[in-house]
Write an enzyme that holds these catalytic residues in place. Structure first.
Site, short mmCIF file in Angstrom:
data_model
loop_
_atom_site.label_atom_id
_atom_site.label_comp_id
_atom_site.label_asym_id
_atom_site.label_seq_id
_atom_site.Cartn_x
_atom_site.Cartn_y
_atom_site.Cartn_z
N HIS A 229 0.84 -1.20 0.00
CA HIS A 229 0.00 0.00 0.00
C HIS A 229 0.87 1.25 0.00
O HIS A 229 1.83 1.35 0.77
CB HIS A 229 -0.91 0.02 1.23
CG HIS A 229 -1.67 1.31 1.39
ND1 HIS A 229 -1.57 2.11 2.51
CD2 HIS A 229 -2.53 1.94 0.56
CE1 HIS A 229 -2.34 3.17 2.37
NE2 HIS A 229 -2.93 3.10 1.20
N SER A 230 0.54 2.19 -0.87
CA SER A 230 1.23 3.49 -0.91
C SER A 230 2.73 3.29 -1.08
O SER A 230 3.17 2.61 -2.00
CB SER A 230 0.88 4.29 0.34
OG SER A 230 1.39 5.60 0.28
N MET A 231 3.53 3.88 -0.19
CA MET A 231 4.98 3.74 -0.30
C MET A 231 5.43 2.30 -0.10
O MET A 231 6.55 1.93 -0.49
CB MET A 231 5.66 4.64 0.73
CG MET A 231 5.57 6.12 0.43
SD MET A 231 6.31 6.60 -1.15
CE MET A 231 8.03 6.23 -0.85
N LEU B 164 -1.21 -0.75 -4.14
CA LEU B 164 -2.44 0.01 -3.94
C LEU B 164 -2.07 1.47 -3.69
O LEU B 164 -1.41 1.78 -2.69
CB LEU B 164 -3.22 -0.55 -2.74
CG LEU B 164 -3.45 -2.06 -2.71
CD1 LEU B 164 -4.01 -2.47 -1.35
CD2 LEU B 164 -4.39 -2.47 -3.83
N HIS C 248 -7.08 7.42 -0.25
CA HIS C 248 -5.79 6.78 -0.02
C HIS C 248 -5.86 5.69 1.03
O HIS C 248 -5.14 4.68 0.94
CB HIS C 248 -4.76 7.84 0.39
CG HIS C 248 -3.35 7.40 0.24
ND1 HIS C 248 -2.77 7.18 -1.00
CD2 HIS C 248 -2.38 7.13 1.14
CE1 HIS C 248 -1.52 6.81 -0.85
NE2 HIS C 248 -1.26 6.76 0.45
#
Length: 1034
Positions: free
Chosen positions: A212-214, A239, A329
């Site tokens: 997820h994200s970073m 994601l 997010h």
């Protein structure tokens, strides 16, 4: 003249006969009519942008909350013997309460990686769905599919909510730890006491990644690390991950780390031979949340510059079948519709019979496209051409109800219940290459052998050879009667090619609502069904129902409209289309000029009342081909259109596409209505303004430094010429009339030329030699000269911001100076109270203090912490200088007050660049992780700031530079301004170092020995007497 005036140097007095500089110097609040107008315009533009961002072009939130009963099992034995980060991070195994509570591994390993400041508990949504899906569905399957599937063992990592997006070294540390974790996880599966896997299965050699994200960026980083175990990762799903560029560029390490990671992936996929590609078996899927994600621009999730389409793609949640909604997010980690698709895709690609635990790469890509794409893409694979007939259909010869090539409409189902009713549609002979077949129905299509309400088959007459058996067919369906001669057809079921569309009726409101059964849609090009003679539509409804079917043959000329309209015309008049009453089921509208993510539009569809009873209301799919972004609009009358197409600062694609369709629409309208449809598309100017914030947030950290540098340049020029250091406000007043308009005009011309240069190479095929093409990093990063106005617009906004920040800083300093003046003063000379003064320590004490601070920076604290301290010291200096100037009313003290305030304003605008790394350092302190960051202990990065602030704290005014060296001051400030404008967004961290160079030059001016007299040298030597008490100097 006071003693301070004498110490500040005689030449700083200058020629004070000009009343204008004197007025500006003594009134730091001066604001000219030009500045007032510009500030109001800038604030108005900012207010409109904020209003648009918060209220206009807002995607509807449609994610359904997910629920679970989580349990997290920590691996305490994954300690310092396995990884040097064991004291900072932790590894967990997820188990779902009531479903699977055994701590032993037994399936296929999946590692979830949380993002920036993310929690390891975010794994629970996907892991819970995986446990329930296996428990309720997978374990009940039979055949080969069942033998290749096992539960998914979800592992997760507690990173103590590290701020990965702010700090490159933290990103590398996490990647190193995760590679160590993968080695440990894989070892669990061949440890009998910790595994329940069938011993006949091969031990896993790789692991699936969900980031997820970073965390998605960390996943790609893992494959570039020295401790990466070859082929231990072959499937990555991310994601809302910012793959293309870092979300913020305030840390040099994060920018360089991104550059290294992306260059590695680009080089790997640009190898001439597959054998030389270390990532040849890796598939990477990037799922973006779209416009609802206000943390990371979804444009950054694009893989176009990193991965070829054979190994990965980018898809938006609004495109995923049965999801059809954007996700913010955090919602993308728990959105029920998204997690279902991800989990089912993961089960589709695993194969426990292989050591890699997954099916081959090409099959994985096919499975991911099936679960994540709409099936309406031009490159969507169709199973019809490659399948063998599996159904033997026996019908009466009279079943052909539609003349060859005419539209087939079935308004209700079950008219001939309880028996099935077949309808044969003859495929016309001699169809052109551009012909296609489309079918839309309100029913779900049955697979072979299912007993639903509707089945569609592509058939040929079956001529049995002598001795040939019909046992080759899995399904034998006889729908003939004894009264007529039967016809036997060898047929292929096409349910696997059906695209799922959201239902669009008069009751529909949003595509993601599950209160209506979705539509099924088939679309084939002529080349897909060539060789077939009939299309069989079998009505299998056991009772009369309101289900319907529409099928027809059409040509591209009838159904595709390409509108070559430019942005200028679209802004002026909009785009209007009229669809006649005699139209195809689907109309496609392509507008190649509309490809920018900076513009939004309003779509209006108007249809006259349907005379025959409407089967369905207009259904619209908005899509682009650069990434897989589709949005559906049901029961359409008005729709907000925004997209993630060509975005600022995005690197060019790894392999450029030869054609670009821009923004396209697929419009399904009921062709039986016998009424026209009017379509209007207009630019939403106010809605577009809000889109600038997500793409240009860093501009508001870089462009103000352009303004500050220009103002400082003017202040130093006037000071060197006249001896008057005008206030920052007066400098702003003058620059708003002169240098700033010229600077913004020059930058506007530069942006137009850069856009033209980039557009010329945009269509060229990209190769390894072009990886360092940096045109997209310059200025505003756009290749469309249409957006030339953004430079003056952002300049206007940033001037307004600088004016407001200056007055806020003035207000703060004035308030503190007022409070400071109320305190009992310790400065008394000759028993009489004197104005507030600057205490001057001995040179030795100052050297010792500076040395201690520099030694701390080099060993313990990052220079960012020292910078914050310096800002506070400079604030205190400003407070004392303002108090002194007010009390003495001396021109020299006003000069010094203006000088210290301007340096403070410069430092304030550098402060945001230093805060993120400071936050990371403080976070590490809270978890007792004291390992220093080597790149942030460079004393040269802070020494000039320390020396300048320390010098100013003694009350010394900078001497005038009357030689040609004054040009160097101008050159340094001009360089800062130019860099802030051209490279400030992409390399914001460099602005700190440029300001540091300016401070070094100012310190050099302060201590220029040519300006020192013998008397002044004697005074300095007197202060070096260690037995002498520190002086109080006015």
């Amino acid at each position: 003249m006071s003693s301070l005036a004498k110490d500040i140097t005689q030449d700083s007095m200058g020629d004070l006969r000009d009343g204008k500089p004197r007025a500006g110097r003594k009134n730091p609040w001066a604001c000219s009519p030009y500045t007032i107008v510009v500030t109001l315009l800038g604030l108005g533009a900012l207010a409109l942008m904020a209003y648009s961002f918060l209220t206009r072009q807002m995607d509807t939130k449609g994610c359904v909350m997910s629920y679970m009963r989580p349990a997290y099992l920590k691996f305490d034995d994954f300690d310092t013997e396995h990884t040097r980060f064991a004291n900072k991070y932790a590894l967990y195994l997820y188990r779902e309460g009531g479903i699977d509570e055994d701590s032993r591994v037994k399936g296929v390993p999946v590692l979830f990686i949380p993002g920036n400041a993310g929690s390891h508990k975010q794994v629970r949504s996907y892991a819970s769905e995986a446990a329930y899906h296996h428990h309720n569905s997978i374990r009940h399957e039979t055949g080969a599919s069942r033998t290749s599937k096992r539960p998914l063992d979800f592992f997760t990592v507690d990173f103590n909510e590290d701020f990965t997006a702010f700090h490159g070294q933290t990103l590398l540390d996490q990647a190193e730890y995760l590679n160590d974790a993968i080695s440990f996880i894989l070892s669990l599966y061949h440890t009998p006491s910790r595994s329940l896997r069938d011993p006949t299965l091969p031990d896993p050699t790789s692991i699936l990644i969900v980031g997820h994200s970073m965390g998605g960026v960390v996943a790609r980083t893992m494959l570039t690390m020295p401790n990466y175990q070859s082929n231990s990762i072959n499937t990555i799903i991310t994601l809302a991950a910012p793959h293309a560029r870092p979300p913020v560029s305030f840390d040099g390490d994060i920018v360089r780390t991104y550059d290294g990671i992306n260059s590695y992936w680009q080089r790997a996929y640009s190898q001439e031979t597959t054998a030389n590609n270390p990532l040849q078996h890796v598939t990477l899927i990037s799922i973006a949340g779209g416009g609802l994600d206000t943390i990371v621009p979804s444009d950054y999730s694009s893989l176009a510059s990193l991965v070829p389409e054979t190994h990965g793609f980018t898809v938006f949640t609004s495109s995923i079948p049965n999801a059809w909604t954007g996700a913010d997010h955090l919602a993308i980690t728990w959105c029920d519709q998204v997690r279902k698709s991800v989990v089912r895709a993961l089960y589709d690609v695993i194969d426990v019979g292989r050591p890699a635990q997954t099916i081959p790469r090409a099959d994985r890509m096919r499975a991911f496209k099936k679960w994540f794409l709409t099936g309406l893409e031009d490159n969507a694979e169709k199973s019809l051409p490659r399948e063998e007939p599996e159904t033997l259909l026996t019908v009466e010869q009279e079943s052909a109800v539609a003349p060859s090539g005419e539209r087939f409409v079935l308004r209700t189902l079950g008219q001939f219940a309880p028996g099935p009713k077949p309808y044969l549609l003859p495929i016309p002979d001699g169809l052109s290459y551009s012909s296609r077949f489309t079918l839309l129905t309100s029913e779900r299509l049955d697979f072979a052998g299912q007993n639903g309400r509707l089945e569609v088959l592509f058939c040929n007459v079956f001529h049995a050879q002598t001795g040939q058996s019909t046992s080759q067919f899995q399904v034998n369906t006889d729908l003939s009667s004894d009264r007529s001669v039967p016809t036997r057809l060898a047929c292929k079921n096409v349910a696997s090619d059906a695209a799922i569309l959201p239902a669009s009726t008069i009751h529909s409101t949003d595509p993601f609502k599950n209160d209506q059964q979705p539509f099924s849609y088939l679309q084939y090009k002529a080349e897909n069904f060539s060789g077939n003679q009939f299309i069989a539509v079998i009505d299998k409804a056991k009772q009369h129902s309101y289900g319907w079917v529409i099928a027809e043959f059409s040509t591209e000329a009838q159904s595709v409209q390409r509108e070559n309209v430019g942005l200028q015309r679209l802004l002026a008049t909009g785009l209007s289309l009229h669809l006649p009453s005699q139209r195809p089921l689907i109309t496609e509208v392509k507008v190649p000029a509309l490809h920018s993510s900076l513009l939004s539009y309003n779509l209006h569809i108007e249809q006259l009342e349907c005379t025959n009873g409407e089967l369905f209301t207009p259904l619209v799919r908005q899509y682009i081909t650069e990434v897989y972004e589709s949005k559906f609009f049901v029961n359409v009358k008005d729709a907000d259109i925004n997209l993630h197409g060509v975005a600022p600062y995005m690197p060019p694609p790894l392999f450029a596409k030869q054609t670009a369709n821009g923004l396209s629409f697929q419009v399904w309208t009921d062709p039986t209505c016998d009424s026209g449809v009017d379509i209007t598309l207009k630019v939403d100017a106010l809605g577009s303004l809000g889109k600038l914030w997500m793409r240009y947030r860093i501009v508001f950290a870089a462009f103000p430094l352009l303004v500050v540098a220009i103002v400082l340049r003017h202040q130093f020029t006037v000071y060197d010429e006249t001896g008057v250091f005008v206030s920052f406000a007066e400098g702003m007043n003058e620059c708003v009339r002169t240098s700033l308009p010229m600077t913004l005009g020059a930058l506007t011309l530069l942006s137009i030329s850069l856009a033209g240069a980039r557009s010329q190479i945009a269509g060229s095929v990209h190769d390894a030699s072009q990886f360092r093409d940096t045109n997209h990093e310059l200025l505003l990063g756009t290749q469309d000269s249409f957006f030339w106005f953004l430079v003056p617009l952002f300049g206007l906004m940033c001037v307004a911001i600088c004016v407001i920040v200056n007055y806020v800083a003035l207000g703060l300093v004035s308030l503190l100076a007022l409070l400071y003046s109320l305190l009992p003063s310790a400065s008394k000379v000759d028993d009489q109270r004197t104005p507030t003064t600057f205490a001057v320590s001995s040179t030795r004490q100052r050297v010792i203090t500076t040395s201690i601070l520099l030694s701390l920076v080099s060993t313990v604290i990052p220079y960012h912490f020292a910078y914050v301290v310096l800002c506070l010291v400079q604030l205190a200096t400003c407070v004392r200088s303002v108090s002194l100037a007010r009390d003495t009313r001396l021109d020299t003290n006003f000069n010094f007050s203006n000088y210290t305030h301007s340096i403070f304003i410069l430092m304030l605008w550098i402060l945001p660049i230093n805060l993120p790394v400071l936050v990371v350092w403080i976070r590490n302190l809270t978890i007792h992780w004291l390992t220093p960051f080597s790149s942030h202990h460079n004393i040269l990065s802070i020494m000039p700031f320390i020396l300048l602030v320390e010098t100013l704290s003694t009350g010394r005014m900078i001497p005038r530079v009357r030689s040609r060296l004054s040009l160097l001051t101008n050159a340094i400030l001009f360089s800062i301004a130019a860099y802030a404008a051209v490279y400030g967004v992409t390399y914001a961290y460099v602005l700190h170092h440029l300001a540091n160079m300016l401070c070094a030059w100012l310190v050099a001016i302060h201590f220029d020995t040519s300006l020192l007299s013998i008397k002044r040298i004697g005074n300095i030597l007197d202060t070096m007497d260690p037995d002498r008490d520190p002086k109080k100097r006015p």
